[in-house]
Design a protein around this motif. Sequence first.
Motif, PDB file in Angstrom:
ATOM      1  N   GLY A  95     -41.234  37.930  18.873  1.00  0.00           N
ATOM      2  CA  GLY A  95     -41.972  39.158  18.604  1.00  0.00           C
ATOM      3  C   GLY A  95     -43.456  39.014  18.904  1.00  0.00           C
ATOM      4  N   HIS A  96     -44.211  40.059  18.542  1.00  0.00           N
ATOM      5  CA  HIS A  96     -45.651  40.071  18.799  1.00  0.00           C
ATOM      6  C   HIS A  96     -46.408  40.299  17.499  1.00  0.00           C
ATOM      7  CE1 HIS A  96     -44.756  40.619  23.105  1.00  0.00           C
ATOM      8  NE2 HIS A  96     -43.886  41.532  22.734  1.00  0.00           N
ATOM      9  N   ALA A  97     -47.482  39.521  17.298  1.00  0.00           N
ATOM     10  CA  ALA A  97     -48.343  39.758  16.142  1.00  0.00           C
ATOM     11  C   ALA A  97     -49.204  40.997  16.366  1.00  0.00           C
ATOM     12  CB  ALA A  97     -49.228  38.541  15.884  1.00  0.00           C
ATOM     13  N   SER A  98     -49.482  41.289  17.648  1.00  0.00           N
ATOM     14  CA  SER A  98     -50.304  42.464  17.962  1.00  0.00           C
ATOM     15  C   SER A  98     -49.442  43.481  18.723  1.00  0.00           C
ATOM     16  CB  SER A  98     -51.549  42.056  18.744  1.00  0.00           C
ATOM     17  OG  SER A  98     -51.230  41.358  19.916  1.00  0.00           O
ATOM     18  N   HIS A  99     -49.909  44.044  19.820  1.00  0.00           N
ATOM     19  CA  HIS A  99     -49.144  45.041  20.600  1.00  0.00           C
ATOM     20  C   HIS A  99     -48.806  46.266  19.744  1.00  0.00           C
ATOM     21  CE1 HIS A  99     -47.986  42.780  24.388  1.00  0.00           C
ATOM     22  NE2 HIS A  99     -48.389  41.783  23.642  1.00  0.00           N
ATOM     23  N   GLN A 100     -49.671  46.613  18.775  1.00  0.00           N
ATOM     24  CA  GLN A 100     -49.315  47.696  17.852  1.00  0.00           C
ATOM     25  C   GLN A 100     -49.959  49.036  18.158  1.00  0.00           C
ATOM     26  OE1 GLN A 100     -49.295  46.953  13.701  1.00  0.00           O
ATOM     27  NE2 GLN A 100     -48.188  45.016  13.850  1.00  0.00           N
ATOM     28  N   VAL A 105     -51.012  44.335  26.673  1.00  0.00           N
ATOM     29  CA  VAL A 105     -49.927  44.246  27.647  1.00  0.00           C
ATOM     30  C   VAL A 105     -49.724  42.790  28.043  1.00  0.00           C
ATOM     31  CG1 VAL A 105     -51.507  44.705  29.596  1.00  0.00           C
ATOM     32  CG2 VAL A 105     -49.052  45.077  29.889  1.00  0.00           C
ATOM     33  N   ASP A 106     -48.467  42.398  28.222  1.00  0.00           N
ATOM     34  CA  ASP A 106     -48.143  41.071  28.734  1.00  0.00           C
ATOM     35  C   ASP A 106     -47.858  41.177  30.227  1.00  0.00           C
ATOM     36  OD1 ASP A 106     -48.380  39.947  26.233  1.00  0.00           O
ATOM     37  OD2 ASP A 106     -46.231  40.054  25.792  1.00  0.00           O
ATOM     38  N   VAL A 107     -48.462  40.286  30.986  1.00  0.00           N
ATOM     39  CA  VAL A 107     -48.302  40.285  32.444  1.00  0.00           C
ATOM     40  C   VAL A 107     -47.830  38.899  32.868  1.00  0.00           C
ATOM     41  CG1 VAL A 107     -49.482  40.584  34.657  1.00  0.00           C
ATOM     42  CG2 VAL A 107     -50.154  41.990  32.687  1.00  0.00           C
ATOM     43  N   ASN A 165     -47.637  29.476  23.762  1.00  0.00           N
ATOM     44  CA  ASN A 165     -46.631  30.482  24.143  1.00  0.00           C
ATOM     45  C   ASN A 165     -47.119  31.443  25.231  1.00  0.00           C
ATOM     46  OD1 ASN A 165     -44.557  29.624  22.369  1.00  0.00           O
ATOM     47  ND2 ASN A 165     -45.570  30.675  20.678  1.00  0.00           N
ATOM     48  N   HIS A 166     -48.194  31.078  25.936  1.00  0.00           N
ATOM     49  CA  HIS A 166     -48.672  31.928  27.026  1.00  0.00           C
ATOM     50  C   HIS A 166     -48.691  31.198  28.367  1.00  0.00           C
ATOM     51  CE1 HIS A 166     -49.719  34.397  23.610  1.00  0.00           C
ATOM     52  NE2 HIS A 166     -49.919  35.414  24.423  1.00  0.00           N
ATOM     53  N   ASP A 167     -47.808  30.196  28.497  1.00  0.00           N
ATOM     54  CA  ASP A 167     -47.737  29.477  29.768  1.00  0.00           C
ATOM     55  C   ASP A 167     -46.924  30.225  30.815  1.00  0.00           C
ATOM     56  OD1 ASP A 167     -49.408  27.306  29.402  1.00  0.00           O
ATOM     57  OD2 ASP A 167     -47.841  26.024  28.560  1.00  0.00           O
ATOM     58  N   ASN A 168     -46.260  31.324  30.413  1.00  0.00           N
ATOM     59  CA  ASN A 168     -45.537  32.090  31.443  1.00  0.00           C
ATOM     60  C   ASN A 168     -46.065  33.521  31.607  1.00  0.00           C
ATOM     61  OD1 ASN A 168     -44.416  33.362  29.172  1.00  0.00           O
ATOM     62  ND2 ASN A 168     -42.411  33.565  30.166  1.00  0.00           N
ATOM     63  N   HIS A 169     -46.988  33.923  30.743  1.00  0.00           N
ATOM     64  CA  HIS A 169     -47.584  35.248  30.909  1.00  0.00           C
ATOM     65  C   HIS A 169     -48.993  35.265  30.341  1.00  0.00           C
ATOM     66  CE1 HIS A 169     -46.337  35.566  26.646  1.00  0.00           C
ATOM     67  NE2 HIS A 169     -47.266  36.493  26.526  1.00  0.00           N
ATOM     68  N   LEU A 170     -49.821  36.168  30.861  1.00  0.00           N
ATOM     69  CA  LEU A 170     -51.113  36.400  30.247  1.00  0.00           C
ATOM     70  C   LEU A 170     -51.011  37.641  29.384  1.00  0.00           C
ATOM     71  CD1 LEU A 170     -53.630  38.128  32.530  1.00  0.00           C
ATOM     72  CD2 LEU A 170     -51.794  36.952  33.664  1.00  0.00           C
ATOM     73  N   HIS A 171     -51.754  37.610  28.296  1.00  0.00           N
ATOM     74  CA  HIS A 171     -51.800  38.763  27.392  1.00  0.00           C
ATOM     75  C   HIS A 171     -53.179  39.406  27.594  1.00  0.00           C
ATOM     76  CE1 HIS A 171     -51.421  40.779  23.300  1.00  0.00           C
ATOM     77  NE2 HIS A 171     -52.700  40.889  23.581  1.00  0.00           N
ATOM     78  N   VAL A 172     -53.171  40.672  27.971  1.00  0.00           N
ATOM     79  CA  VAL A 172     -54.416  41.389  28.227  1.00  0.00           C
ATOM     80  C   VAL A 172     -54.630  42.437  27.133  1.00  0.00           C
ATOM     81  CG1 VAL A 172     -55.647  42.935  29.815  1.00  0.00           C
ATOM     82  CG2 VAL A 172     -54.175  41.123  30.725  1.00  0.00           C
TER      83      VAL A 172
END
Length: 176
Positions: A95-100, A105-107, A165-172
């Motif tokens: 899940g996500h702690a933010s994204h609320q 966005v995850d890229v 946990n961000h080695d496969n996507h960046l969180h913007v």
Amino acid sequence: MQWRHSTPLGSPAAGRLADGVRLPPAGRAIFTWDPVLRRSPNRPWRRWGTDRLVRIVLRVARADQAAHPRGPRLGIGDLSRPHGGDFGPRFGYIGHASHQNGLDVDVYYPRADRRERAPRYASQIDRRRSQELVDRFLAAGAVAIFVGPNTGLTGPPGVVMPLVNHDNHLHVRIGP
Ligand SMILES: [Zn+2]
């Protein structure tokens, strides 16, 4: 694609999204990826953001595609739920702690092998193109970007920050 003016309420970690806009399942410059089912496209209810966030994603993806016309399209993961709010573990995986509130966005980092799916490890990513993406999102108005500790990606301290946990996507994250 139905555009309307959206309003982020509260904060990314405790908020809601009013009049959100849904990112399309795919386009000329993007594919979407479901991080729980590990398939494309991402489910519709995981793809809502403010109109400004969706525009930034599409604009950065088009610029990225123009610079890498033979490469894979840009993989976009979770934004927020249709009306924002909790996006924690009950919605799958960790899940996500933010994204609320429609500002996150995850890229997925483009893969060096050009496959249109999420990478699993930092060793699989096209590092140069990924750094360009970080730079493009900064120029587009990102206020925070989380990158994996093993990616080697950099940016202004306090804005581009390493996070597990961000080695496969960046969180913007963009501002309201
Ligand atoms: Zn995220």
